[in-house]
Design an enzyme around this catalytic site. Structure first.
Site, PDB file in Angstrom:
ATOM      1  N   ARG A  99      43.536  33.255  33.958  1.00 21.61           N
ATOM      2  CA  ARG A  99      42.878  34.576  34.013  1.00 21.61           C
ATOM      3  C   ARG A  99      41.382  34.316  33.953  1.00 21.61           C
ATOM      4  NH1 ARG A  99      44.386  40.193  31.109  1.00 21.61           N
ATOM      5  NH2 ARG A  99      45.863  40.049  32.831  1.00 21.61           N
ATOM      6  N   HIS A 126      45.005  40.632  41.258  1.00 26.52           N
ATOM      7  CA  HIS A 126      46.003  40.539  40.180  1.00 26.52           C
ATOM      8  C   HIS A 126      47.391  40.524  40.847  1.00 26.52           C
ATOM      9  CE1 HIS A 126      47.619  40.580  36.310  1.00 26.52           C
ATOM     10  NE2 HIS A 126      47.266  41.755  35.849  1.00 26.52           N
ATOM     11  N   GLN A 129      50.714  41.347  38.988  1.00 26.64           N
ATOM     12  CA  GLN A 129      50.834  42.782  38.729  1.00 26.64           C
ATOM     13  C   GLN A 129      51.399  43.493  39.971  1.00 26.64           C
ATOM     14  OE1 GLN A 129      49.806  44.465  35.730  1.00 26.64           O
ATOM     15  NE2 GLN A 129      51.023  46.063  36.693  1.00 26.64           N
ATOM     16  N   ASP A 221      44.226  53.002  37.404  1.00 24.05           N
ATOM     17  CA  ASP A 221      43.813  51.900  36.519  1.00 24.05           C
ATOM     18  C   ASP A 221      42.499  52.320  35.859  1.00 24.05           C
ATOM     19  OD1 ASP A 221      43.478  49.412  35.309  1.00 24.05           O
ATOM     20  OD2 ASP A 221      42.881  48.360  37.140  1.00 24.05           O
ATOM     21  N   CYS A 261      48.808  49.908  35.561  1.00 21.57           N
ATOM     22  CA  CYS A 261      49.059  48.515  35.165  1.00 21.57           C
ATOM     23  C   CYS A 261      48.937  48.321  33.662  1.00 21.57           C
ATOM     24  CB  CYS A 261      48.080  47.602  35.900  1.00 21.57           C
ATOM     25  SG  CYS A 261      46.371  48.051  35.633  1.00 21.57           S
ATOM     26  N   ARG A 289      56.931  42.663  34.611  1.00 21.86           N
ATOM     27  CA  ARG A 289      56.033  41.500  34.651  1.00 21.86           C
ATOM     28  C   ARG A 289      56.784  40.259  34.171  1.00 21.86           C
ATOM     29  NH1 ARG A 289      50.616  42.241  34.223  1.00 21.86           N
ATOM     30  NH2 ARG A 289      50.586  39.991  34.552  1.00 21.86           N
TER      31      ARG A 289
END
Ligand code: CP
Ligand code: NVA
Length: 301
Positions: A99, A126, A129, A221, A261, A289
């Site tokens: 990340r 991402h 996701q 988001d 998310c 996930r």
């Protein structure tokens, strides 16, 4: 040759279909021993709840181990070059999930590592996701091809990855953003090119009410992503008309599902009543996930 997952466009439509069916099988099975003796390194420059826990639990439930490396532990590119970190990790572990702030950092790790590297969120993408979210859409709506997903808000990393994944799978993608916060032009062009072959329709809006008409999925988001904290107050004003609330959901004129998310800022990009509504699938997304990342590691390993 090893395969990485750096961008959502790294998997073809056929590979994604295979990945989703693997994820569904692993979801049913729960535990297995496929990762026995294998180790995943989590290299994180930013905080995380879902990604860190789901990658860790995915390994534990598959018989493997995890080493978590917090931002201060490695100081990527400061204490040691990103390339050297990638080369060293390759001698000890079997996968890296990273990340990062700059997208180039996760790319550089992948280029210099001899083991699969997975983008666990960068400033530009991402993919885990987006893949997990399309698995959730398939479960909830029974298909992904031909559905319409409407993203409300910032043209950010999550939006970029959803756009590419939608284009690959032949799902329609709409986005409504305030002027100056539209989706990245390079991603848009890439997605439009892919969409020529898959039939996905991609549309941009400035008015969220126009955008949601007849949509199947409303997605949002945070307005300020990790690394944009200094802009948070300014963004609250710019994005104030881009809140997912009852009025906006009703403007879809359809039975929608609502996605986010997470983490969510209740009362900003989404109101609590909508986040907690029966048609909100945010916790299914969070759960998936786990299953999709198990499948990704099985696939890349
Ligand atoms: N959605 C997501 O990636 O959450 P975290 O930032 O908590 O990992
Ligand atoms: N766009 C958000 C997503 C968090 C999972 C961020 O980058 O902070």
């Amino acid at each position: 040759m090893k395969k990485d997952l750096i961008s959502s466009k790294d998997f073809t439509k056929d590979e994604l279909i295979e990945l989703f069916s693997l994820a569904k099988r692993l979801k049913k099975e729960g535990y297995n021993e496929v990762m026995r003796g294998k180790t995943l390194a989590l290299v994180f420059e930013k905080p995380s709840l879902r990604t860190r826990v789901t990658f860790s639990v995915a390994m534990f439930q598959s018989g493997g181990s995890v080493v978590y490396l917090a931002p201060a532990d490695i100081q990527l590119g400061k204490r040691e070059s990103v390339a050297d970190v990638g080369r060293n990790l390759s001698r000890w572990v079997d996968f890296v999930a990273a990340r990062t702030f700059a997208h180039s950092t996760v790319m550089e790790l992948a280029e210099n590592a001899s083991i699969p590297v997975i983008n666990a969120l960068s400033d530009l993408e991402h993919p885990c996701q987006a893949y997990g979210d399309f698995l959730t859409i398939e479960e909830k709506l029974g298909r992904v091809e031909g559905i319409t997903l409407t993203f409300i808000g910032d043209g950010n990393n999550v939006a970029n990855s959803l756009l590419l994944t939608a284009a690959i799978l032949g799902a329609n993608f709409r986005i409504a953003s305030p002027a100056g916060y539209e989706i990245n032009g390079k991603f848009l062009m890439e997605a439009q090119n892919i969409a020529k072959n898959t039939g996905a329709k991609i549309e941009l809006f400035n008015d969220p009410f126009e955008a949601v008409k007849g949509t199947d999925v409303i997605y949002t988001d945070v307005w300020a992503s990790m690394g944009q904290e200094a802009e948070a107050e300014k963004r609250k004003k710019v994005f104030s008309k881009f809140q997912v609330n009852r009025k906006l959901v009703e403007a879809s004129d359809k039975d929608v599902i609502v996605m986010h998310c997470l983490p969510a800022h209740r009362g900003e990009e989404i109101t609590s009543d909508i986040l907690d509504a029966s048609y909100s699938v945010v916790l299914d997304e969070a759960e998936n996930r786990l299953h999709i990342q198990k499948a990704i590691m099985h696939y890349l390993g």
